[in-house]
Scaffold this motif. Sequence first.
Motif, PDB file in Angstrom:
ATOM      1  N   LEU A  19       0.835  -1.207   0.000  1.00 41.92           N
ATOM      2  CA  LEU A  19       0.000   0.000   0.000  1.00 41.92           C
ATOM      3  C   LEU A  19       0.867   1.253   0.000  1.00 41.92           C
ATOM      4  N   PHE A  20       1.953   1.213   0.765  1.00 41.26           N
ATOM      5  CA  PHE A  20       2.891   2.343   0.743  1.00 41.26           C
ATOM      6  C   PHE A  20       3.426   2.564  -0.684  1.00 41.26           C
ATOM      7  N   ASP A  21       3.749   1.456  -1.383  1.00 45.81           N
ATOM      8  CA  ASP A  21       4.230   1.559  -2.760  1.00 45.81           C
ATOM      9  C   ASP A  21       3.194   2.249  -3.645  1.00 45.81           C
ATOM     10  N   ARG A  22       1.949   1.792  -3.546  1.00 47.52           N
ATOM     11  CA  ARG A  22       0.895   2.336  -4.402  1.00 47.52           C
ATOM     12  C   ARG A  22       0.664   3.821  -4.123  1.00 47.52           C
ATOM     13  N   VAL A  23       0.709   4.182  -2.831  1.00 47.97           N
ATOM     14  CA  VAL A  23       0.509   5.594  -2.488  1.00 47.97           C
ATOM     15  C   VAL A  23       1.659   6.445  -3.026  1.00 47.97           C
ATOM     16  N   GLU A  78      15.980   0.242  -1.822  1.00 46.81           N
ATOM     17  CA  GLU A  78      16.120   0.437  -0.382  1.00 46.81           C
ATOM     18  C   GLU A  78      15.566   1.782   0.086  1.00 46.81           C
ATOM     19  N   SER A  79      15.301   2.682  -0.842  1.00 44.11           N
ATOM     20  CA  SER A  79      14.673   3.938  -0.452  1.00 44.11           C
ATOM     21  C   SER A  79      13.244   3.706   0.035  1.00 44.11           C
ATOM     22  N   ARG A  80      12.669   2.585  -0.370  1.00 45.45           N
ATOM     23  CA  ARG A  80      11.336   2.223   0.111  1.00 45.45           C
ATOM     24  C   ARG A  80      11.507   1.453   1.418  1.00 45.45           C
ATOM     25  N   TRP A  81      11.800   2.224   2.444  1.00 41.66           N
ATOM     26  CA  TRP A  81      12.239   1.681   3.722  1.00 41.66           C
ATOM     27  C   TRP A  81      11.212   0.751   4.351  1.00 41.66           C
ATOM     28  N   TRP A  82       9.929   0.906   4.032  1.00 43.95           N
ATOM     29  CA  TRP A  82       8.897   0.080   4.666  1.00 43.95           C
ATOM     30  C   TRP A  82       9.072  -1.407   4.374  1.00 43.95           C
ATOM     31  N   TRP A  83       9.759  -1.720   3.283  1.00 40.88           N
ATOM     32  CA  TRP A  83      10.048  -3.125   2.985  1.00 40.88           C
ATOM     33  C   TRP A  83      11.219  -3.653   3.810  1.00 40.88           C
ATOM     34  N   TYR A  84      11.960  -2.761   4.443  1.00 41.65           N
ATOM     35  CA  TYR A  84      13.169  -3.147   5.183  1.00 41.65           C
ATOM     36  C   TYR A  84      13.063  -2.770   6.662  1.00 41.65           C
TER      37      TYR A  84
END
Length: 336
Positions: free
Chosen positions: A55-59, A115-121
């Motif tokens: 969901l974070f990705d889509r937003v 890795e900038s999409r920190w919510w996955w990490y």
Amino acid sequence: MTNQPDKITETQLKTHTRIPPTKAAEFRETLRTLETRIARLAELDPQAALEIPALFDRVQDGMADLQGHGMNLASESGQFETLSAQFKKKGALFLRRIDNPTALQQARAGRHPDESRWWWYIDRSLAQEGKEKTIHWLKILGIAAAALLVVILLYQQFLAPDPAVQASYGYRQSAENALLNSDYQTALGEVESAILNTPDYPELYVLRGVLQQKLAQPEAANQSFETARQLYAADDQFYNQRSAIYLMMSEAQSALADAQAALAVNPDSPFSYLYMAQAYELQGEVIKAIESYKQADAMAQKSGDAQLQAIIRVSLSGAYQSVSFPTPVPLETPTP
């Protein structure tokens, strides 16, 4: 006979007249869904919780697309930042809700997110944060414990320490400060000065030996260690002292090996279990650390060392918090 057009039913009419949702509407609906998921995270099932990073990705993608078309999303951007901060604070809860510790890793492997999409990490960032806190507190506890040990020794042996003892204490403090800054050559020089003033203190030879190891002087290190072992009453004291120094240097494996060696000599040593627990915690093995802290607490209570038991329980409490366990049942209060 005149052909009559087919009669359009009410359902078909609604279908024909329904306006497709705009990209902006879809974006705002996804943002609302993300907001709801984060707000109700404690109630979500594992699958619903695991959908939050997507969901974070889509937003983020939707916001970039709309902004690229000139839309002003200042309000939505602020909301996104707020939700990001909330999710970071709830990171430990999120990892508990997804149930399977490897679920996030598996989902991440299927997407290969930047890795900038920190919510996955978030699992990695929480682990790193916990490790940094552990290292910070272990160093503080190590310095405090070393200082307390020296003060007790001075009090017990010298009600009015002579100048040589006072000088030795100062040199040792300087050596430990240099060690924490990885300035091993300076630290070694300070230890040598301390030994000149108090040549019968075994802990100084242990410290010298560890520094000589770091400076690639194995033969000198072994000689220092042998001198220390001869001065100690038992080998477990030597191993415990060296384990404590390794912990100050964040060398968890060496500290763990020495704590285990000390326990082989003296299975009832609370210090050995304490150092073992700290080494496990430094390695990120918090469950093993908790079990070792419990054993340390039991041994400290058995020996009647209330001060050490208090230190152990503070560390145990911190270990429980690092895995976000429920507050443990208080242990029995030691007898003064």
